[in-house]
Design a protein around this motif. Structure first.
Motif, short mmCIF file in Angstrom:
data_model
loop_
_atom_site.label_atom_id
_atom_site.label_comp_id
_atom_site.label_asym_id
_atom_site.label_seq_id
_atom_site.Cartn_x
_atom_site.Cartn_y
_atom_site.Cartn_z
N PHE A 1 3.71 -3.37 2.58
CA PHE A 1 2.46 -2.62 2.58
C PHE A 1 2.31 -1.79 3.85
O PHE A 1 1.92 -0.62 3.80
CB PHE A 1 1.26 -3.56 2.43
N GLN A 2 2.64 -2.39 4.99
CA GLN A 2 2.54 -1.64 6.25
C GLN A 2 3.43 -0.41 6.22
O GLN A 2 3.01 0.68 6.62
CB GLN A 2 2.89 -2.55 7.43
N LEU A 3 4.64 -0.57 5.70
CA LEU A 3 5.56 0.56 5.60
C LEU A 3 5.00 1.61 4.64
O LEU A 3 4.89 2.79 4.99
CB LEU A 3 6.94 0.07 5.11
N GLY A 4 4.64 1.17 3.45
CA GLY A 4 4.17 2.10 2.43
C GLY A 4 2.89 2.82 2.81
O GLY A 4 2.75 4.03 2.61
N SER A 5 1.93 2.09 3.37
CA SER A 5 0.65 2.71 3.72
C SER A 5 0.80 3.70 4.86
O SER A 5 0.16 4.75 4.86
CB SER A 5 -0.41 1.66 4.04
#
Length: 144
Positions: A25-29
């Motif tokens: 999620f951190q990467l994608g967001s």
């Protein structure tokens, strides 16, 4: 290098899934990318006893995966739109096929870091994905 627009996060029903989902999620967001969670029921390993058929067991496992994914969506992803997939088959093959079908730009998955006999018996989904992937991988060590 191509822009990362889609992040596929492979999770299982282990407690470590939250760590993998959070990193994905951190990467994608940060990249403002689309995000999908995939869980795979390994139907090659299903053996049942008594009155439960392999199909019934697989259906129960699918429901557990869906519940786990929903908990992660509610807890980790909150208001972020997340695709969810629960599939059956050999996990590494299904993950790689879904990455192609969904046109993921990167695959995020965890590795338990098993060694010795447990690695030999259980194999490593992450290792098999790594050997056959045509897409970049982001592998999260989940060993405590």
């Amino acid at each position: 290098m191509n822009e990362i627009k889609k992040v596929l996060i492979a999770i299982d029903n282990e407690p470590s899934s939250e760590k993998v989902a959070l990193h994905g999620f951190q990467l994608g967001s940060r990249l403002n990318a689309e995000i999908a969670l995939i869980s795979v029921i390994d139907t090659t390993m299903i053996m049942t006893e008594g009155s439960v058929t392999p199909m019934e067991f697989a259906e129960t496992m699918k429901n557990e995966c869906k519940k786990n994914q929903q908990l992660l969506v509610d807890h980790v992803f909150k208001d972020y739109k997340v695709w969810t997939f629960v599939e059956e088959g050999k996990p590494h093959e299904v993950i790689l096929n879904m990455a192609q079908e969904w046109e993921a730009d990167i695959i995020v998955l965890g590795t338990h870091g098993r060694k010795g006999i447990s690695h030999l018996l259980l194999g490593s989904v992450a290792e098999k994905v790594l050997r056959h992937a045509e897409k970049p991988l982001f592998i999260i060590p989940t060993k405590s």
